[in-house]
Design a protein around this motif. Sequence first.
Motif, PDB file in Angstrom:
ATOM      1  N   LEU A 156       0.826  -1.216   0.000  1.00  0.00           N
ATOM      2  CA  LEU A 156       0.000   0.000   0.000  1.00  0.00           C
ATOM      3  C   LEU A 156       0.861   1.267   0.000  1.00  0.00           C
ATOM      4  CD1 LEU A 156      -2.881  -1.109   2.395  1.00  0.00           C
ATOM      5  CD2 LEU A 156      -3.120  -0.463  -0.016  1.00  0.00           C
ATOM      6  N   GLU A 157       2.069   1.155   0.509  1.00  0.00           N
ATOM      7  CA  GLU A 157       2.958   2.317   0.488  1.00  0.00           C
ATOM      8  C   GLU A 157       3.306   2.727  -0.949  1.00  0.00           C
ATOM      9  OE1 GLU A 157       6.299   1.363   3.001  1.00  0.00           O
ATOM     10  OE2 GLU A 157       4.948   1.059   4.710  1.00  0.00           O
TER      11      GLU A 157
ATOM     12  N   LYS B  36      -0.680   3.611  -3.769  1.00  0.00           N
ATOM     13  CA  LYS B  36      -1.485   4.332  -2.779  1.00  0.00           C
ATOM     14  C   LYS B  36      -2.976   4.293  -3.062  1.00  0.00           C
ATOM     15  CE  LYS B  36       2.091   7.374  -1.003  1.00  0.00           C
ATOM     16  NZ  LYS B  36       2.854   6.283  -0.378  1.00  0.00           N
ATOM     17  N   THR B  37      -3.345   4.127  -4.319  1.00  0.00           N
ATOM     18  CA  THR B  37      -4.784   4.126  -4.632  1.00  0.00           C
ATOM     19  C   THR B  37      -5.410   2.740  -4.454  1.00  0.00           C
ATOM     20  OG1 THR B  37      -4.346   3.594  -6.937  1.00  0.00           O
ATOM     21  CG2 THR B  37      -4.422   5.933  -6.330  1.00  0.00           C
TER      22      THR B  37
END
Lengths: 207, 207, 207, 207, 207, 207, 207, 207
Positions: free
Chosen positions: E47-48, E51-52
């Motif tokens: 997720l880093e 980001k979407t």
Amino acid sequence: RRLGFEEVIFGASKSVALLSDLLKDYVEKNKNVLITKLQAEKAKHLLEDFKTAFYDDESEIFMLSHHEISDESPTRIGIVSAGSSDIGVANETYYTLEYMGVKSEVIHDVGVAGLQRLLDHLEHLKTFDILIVVAGFEGALPTVVGGLLPQPIIAVPTSVGYGTAKAGETALHAMLTSCANGITVVNIDNGYGAAMSAFRMLNLIEK
Amino acid sequence: RRLGFEEVIFGASKSVALLSDLLKDYVEKNKNVLITKLQAEKAKHLLEDFKTAFYDDESEIFMLSHHEISDESPTRIGIVSAGSSDIGVANETYYTLEYMGVKSEVIHDVGVAGLQRLLDHLEHLKTFDILIVVAGFEGALPTVVGGLLPQPIIAVPTSVGYGTAKAGETALHAMLTSCANGITVVNIDNGYGAAMSAFRMLNLIEK
Amino acid sequence: RRLGFEEVIFGASKSVALLSDLLKDYVEKNKNVLITKLQAEKAKHLLEDFKTAFYDDESEIFMLSHHEISDESPTRIGIVSAGSSDIGVANETYYTLEYMGVKSEVIHDVGVAGLQRLLDHLEHLKTFDILIVVAGFEGALPTVVGGLLPQPIIAVPTSVGYGTAKAGETALHAMLTSCANGITVVNIDNGYGAAMSAFRMLNLIEK
Amino acid sequence: RRLGFEEVIFGASKSVALLSDLLKDYVEKNKNVLITKLQAEKAKHLLEDFKTAFYDDESEIFMLSHHEISDESPTRIGIVSAGSSDIGVANETYYTLEYMGVKSEVIHDVGVAGLQRLLDHLEHLKTFDILIVVAGFEGALPTVVGGLLPQPIIAVPTSVGYGTAKAGETALHAMLTSCANGITVVNIDNGYGAAMSAFRMLNLIEK
Amino acid sequence: RRLGFEEVIFGASKSVALLSDLLKDYVEKNKNVLITKLQAEKAKHLLEDFKTAFYDDESEIFMLSHHEISDESPTRIGIVSAGSSDIGVANETYYTLEYMGVKSEVIHDVGVAGLQRLLDHLEHLKTFDILIVVAGFEGALPTVVGGLLPQPIIAVPTSVGYGTAKAGETALHAMLTSCANGITVVNIDNGYGAAMSAFRMLNLIEK
Amino acid sequence: RRLGFEEVIFGASKSVALLSDLLKDYVEKNKNVLITKLQAEKAKHLLEDFKTAFYDDESEIFMLSHHEISDESPTRIGIVSAGSSDIGVANETYYTLEYMGVKSEVIHDVGVAGLQRLLDHLEHLKTFDILIVVAGFEGALPTVVGGLLPQPIIAVPTSVGYGTAKAGETALHAMLTSCANGITVVNIDNGYGAAMSAFRMLNLIEK
Amino acid sequence: RRLGFEEVIFGASKSVALLSDLLKDYVEKNKNVLITKLQAEKAKHLLEDFKTAFYDDESEIFMLSHHEISDESPTRIGIVSAGSSDIGVANETYYTLEYMGVKSEVIHDVGVAGLQRLLDHLEHLKTFDILIVVAGFEGALPTVVGGLLPQPIIAVPTSVGYGTAKAGETALHAMLTSCANGITVVNIDNGYGAAMSAFRMLNLIEK
Amino acid sequence: RRLGFEEVIFGASKSVALLSDLLKDYVEKNKNVLITKLQAEKAKHLLEDFKTAFYDDESEIFMLSHHEISDESPTRIGIVSAGSSDIGVANETYYTLEYMGVKSEVIHDVGVAGLQRLLDHLEHLKTFDILIVVAGFEGALPTVVGGLLPQPIIAVPTSVGYGTAKAGETALHAMLTSCANGITVVNIDNGYGAAMSAFRMLNLIEK
Ligand SMILES: Nc1ncnc2c1ncn2[C@@H]1O[C@H](COP(=O)(O)O)[C@@H](O)[C@H]1O
Ligand SMILES: Nc1ncnc2c1ncn2[C@@H]1O[C@H](COP(=O)(O)O)[C@@H](O)[C@H]1O
Ligand SMILES: Nc1ncnc2c1ncn2[C@@H]1O[C@H](COP(=O)(O)O)[C@@H](O)[C@H]1O
Ligand SMILES: Nc1ncnc2c1ncn2[C@@H]1O[C@H](COP(=O)(O)O)[C@@H](O)[C@H]1O
Ligand SMILES: [Mg+2]
Ligand SMILES: [Mg+2]
Ligand SMILES: [Mg+2]
Ligand SMILES: [Mg+2]
Ligand SMILES: [Mg+2]
Ligand SMILES: [Mg+2]
Ligand SMILES: [Mg+2]
Ligand SMILES: [Mg+2]
């Protein structure tokens, strides 16, 4: 005779023709032989050709020329069975020991659900060098015996029972996980193996 | 309260967030609730928000506002455990019964490998209405108790042991194949279920 | 008569000769006896010598001198079966209870796949002290009954089914993992054990 | 001391608190005690309070005041291990025997895939009264040893291996189905049980 | 897009490095992708960089650019869960369907032990084209639903439970042996597979 | 007729007497009935009394008054079998569908070890609404079909094979773990269940 | 002839009628065919119509027109069997190889419990290109052979044994977990598969 | 170097201390050694002391002084993997072969659910002497490859998957029951064993 053990043949998956050939060979060489797990149907055929042989229906043991042991020799081994359905396996042990020249005694139907019967036999059980404990269903008898008596205990699970008895697997696992000290176990229905391991132990004393 | 049973939640696979929501709901409605199999880590979090709640490490039982039972009420149920490793499951039964308003007593460490300890407790065990017998390893205790005593016996296998203990499967199967008469069995480590079935039986008497 | 239980013999793995000896012994002592899991073939032989005995094909129950219970005595126990293939096990329970002097009633073919049939029997089922619920295949019936009724429930898995039914193992495990409160379970096809545990519970009331 | 066995506690599923209480009790009574399957983490805590105690990382054996056996006493028991991964179980046997006052010797890494190594040790192995054979993976070593040597053989399957080794189940089953004569078997990783059964056998000689 | 199915990756046994490479590839090609069974720890890392992306803790579903479905589109599929512990698997189905552009609704905690709750939902359940029924423990819910409703039923066993629940095996086997007509089953915890098979069926209508 | 399904009886564990009673009942009420898994021996007896009935040896299907489906009606369902040993299960599906009024076609012996045969049938397989894929041994066929075709796929594992085929368990597990998208599975040898789930899907289209 | 393999049919679960049709087809096309696992009863029927065919009782192999291999061709493959009960599987390998035109030799009864017999054959075993090692019970033979000899070794577990032999599962697992280097394994009792994999290897040399 | 195999150590259940001692020994003797299944944590410690050693995270292979094979030497062995999750096992095979001086090539992610990918590689796959086929989940890839190509095929089941994948057991059983001719199989995740058996076969050609 390897390591002092007499010859033994596993009979269950051999044809009558093959067994007959093997037996002729032993007869010629004037040797004894014991066949384990020999189905009654196949035994009938072999008994026709080998008339002096001995066959026990309950245990499916077949012996070429077996000799009963003299009454004077001491009874070294107690075979304790949990229920009268375990008689086949108890007999397999009894006759294998006899074949090896060792005298034993079978004490039948000493299940733990009726504890008193076991307690009644306690003094008698103390007199044996080795105890072979045969049980099906939940296989609890070796644990209780092992908690009461100090001798070597060979536990034999039997395939007696249904459903969760799982053809002896439950008794086997129960005996292996016994919380009594120092019980050893053989294969399901392996009365023969119990006799042979007792024989190894007796050798130890005689040494 | 369905069928007279108090509310119970299975805690092992729910998140703290979900459990917290459920508990708030119960608090608002002024209802009791018991959570089973709640991991210590998760209990710690919940105890911060629900300060009056009770949690027992051994059994992983969590209760919103539990009431101890008055000393005068009779002790109806004996919980017999085979080894001190079975304490978690024995406690799960004890606290579930307490939650249902039923008084019980735990008798620890009465394994069959040391038969004398069981025989020493026999008179005391006769005084209970129902016996809940908890055992891991080979699970032989319910069979021996069942052969000695006439009450309803609820057997609880535990996952204590290793190797062929198979995380409680062997004790479970041994109890189900018991040759003692009329023993019933619940899931492995299901102290909660044993309490609930005892509760059904007590209802029967009260009827 | 140990603990008030009448004598019972496991017939499946005993020879006709052995069973015949045991029966003679009981006749001489003027005692009753019940044999479970007795194969039809072996029963036929025994019925020749013990002409007053009773044998039920479906359940393989054999009884020496059985007495029907008077019509006036109350019917204490409801035996609910999921399918008509479960009749053998349901009968094993019925006749064992009869042998113990307890009157019961069998309600057949109330499987959960047709929920309405179960709901139709609900009022009737409420009248029994104890419910014995017999089911094969997925074994879901005890869970549904347990969610609807508050009595003690003894679940009996049967070996009816194929493939993943695994000779009753799936029904057994489903009953043990039931999310209905306080159901207890006996061995696969063990209608006899269910009757005996009900007998223990009835003793509890009479006390 | 029941039947001459020293006290032994199963440590794996007991809390440090409970174990500490038990140990204090033994210290007060001036008794020895051995704890099996004690996780290193828990041992560390106990060693802080019981400074004279002995702990072996490999076998997870913990002993309150253990006494080494004098060098003069004869070495009665040979512990043969198939691979150096089996050291934990071999040590469990070794220290349990030491605790019981029996001297033994471990012969490491004698796997059957390199038969020569076993043959090299043969003369040495003949000198022991009893052989304890420890093996994981396919568990073939006891069969080969049993075919070469006449002593009592206690086979210990270990959980060493992966995939079809099934955490020791395959070695266990292989040992139980061994076609070598008279091998007996204990639970998976049960080095302790092997020592105790050897102790029973040694008693037999001393009698 | 093979056969109209969007791309799906099995995340459980892939390293973050490998997954990151695969995702970059999809981003470059401007394609969607869904990762199943992605552990929270690994999701955090991904997720880093992405980001979407969307990640759901309960179901361990990770989606690159997911689009919620418009409120107007009809709800085709009902996802019925037996307990609130089954939420992870129910969500896996929900999000996979969303990813495929299909709207569904989850109806939680409709276990068979409290039959009334199921009966209350009956009219609502009739409105769906397809029912996906998710249950752990004894897995009885699909059988009861299948006896009451005529739609296609896809049963999803979950690993919720303990002891004889056997990590979902009992629910799986119970669903496969269901005596309700025409229930089909997917792997344990396979909410994703249930969604995909529903998608195949919806294609059938649209044809 | 519950939910539009015709009556079906599981024949394997019912006696001829019981089945005969059930059939008379249906005849009187002028209703159809299908019996599954009816052993040939028992079928022979029933055919004597119910002369218009139909029995298929391969599938053990028995039908009271079956009606062949008119040649004009479209063939909706393709039944693909991996080997000619799977014919019994394929026929069970075929006749059950016929009984429900649905026309199907069996494509035999399309095993994945000879991929070309499957590829040759591909165009033909595209014409069916639903595919029922029957396979024993390693059960790989549904995976390959599922990767090539977009229709609903119902996989039926059969008990054909030996050793590690484990009476259908391996094919079952392989189908459930298939990495092809959205395959659903029924019980081992459950050709009947596959037909019924197809029937549920067809209802969906007709709606 | 796919990939150079001759046609082979699995006979165990096909009816005589179906097999007869298949054979006629081969005869017409003037092709050879081999049927494996053909029960004696069914073979008897087929031999009446196909008089030149060959059938071996021990291995249940049936061949349409088999040709013995000339004495001059070199013997490429050694088939080593652990016990004389394994003869059926050894023969299945022997005749399948013969059918493929490859000469082999069977060396019987070289079990590891009597190591000397194996050591006596060592020089002879070195002369073969490939070794196929057949064993039931604990299945230790391939491990010992694999530790002594460098050729490709194909291990074939057999279902010979009882109890924990688990119909060949224990031998299978033991062979797969063998600690000897680079042993490969085929299905239980799959003498045919061992022959076929040897055939693939021989192709490799000829290339 | 026994039978031409280099030294290999099973790392999973040995302590860092023990492994370090063994490695020092090899370094002193100027010998190579390969450690399999070495956990990353333990590898980190060993790499500190043995700085020239090689470690691969995916396969957990550790090698003392490994030599890459010259680019000119021919690529003998194709390693085909079904999914990118199987990379660990594929690498274990690759590095073991490299250690033995054999050059191989890994072809990734050729699962049967997308048959086209496999067909695209077919011509390339024909160029290898031996194919090692690695697959988890349902393990169908070796069957399909075996039906298309004539080389020796060594199938390696992996523990990739969940639920009914049963940690590789399903893939293992599927490969063993494969209906493709002459596939042999090694233990679950045993990439090392596959390399070693390929090495035995290559010796055969060189002979
Ligand atoms: N019932 C039995 N259980 C286990 N092992 C046996 C049994 N009967 C014979 N054996 C052993 O198996 C070997 C004979 O196998 P075989 O050569 O197949 O007859 C003998 O040497 C015995 O050691
Ligand atoms: N430890 C347990 N074992 C078996 N059943 C349980 C347990 N704890 C709770 N339950 C039952 O499971 C239901 C709760 O499930 P859930 O809604 O998921 O919390 C309750 O109604 C209880 O009847
Ligand atoms: N069908 C059965 N299931 C479980 N236990 C039984 C059954 N029949 C008899 N028993 C029990 O097993 C004991 C009889 O075993 P036995 O002495 O071998 O006949 C009896 O005392 C009963 O308690
Ligand atoms: N949770 C899951 N269960 C079963 N199959 C899956 C799952 N997630 C992905 N797959 C399938 O496995 C394939 C991906 O495997 P991989 O290439 O290893 O990522 C995809 O094509 C999917 O069809
Ligand atoms: Mg008895
Ligand atoms: Mg204790
Ligand atoms: Mg019905
Ligand atoms: Mg070694
Ligand atoms: Mg709930
Ligand atoms: Mg075919
Ligand atoms: Mg032999
Ligand atoms: Mg892939």
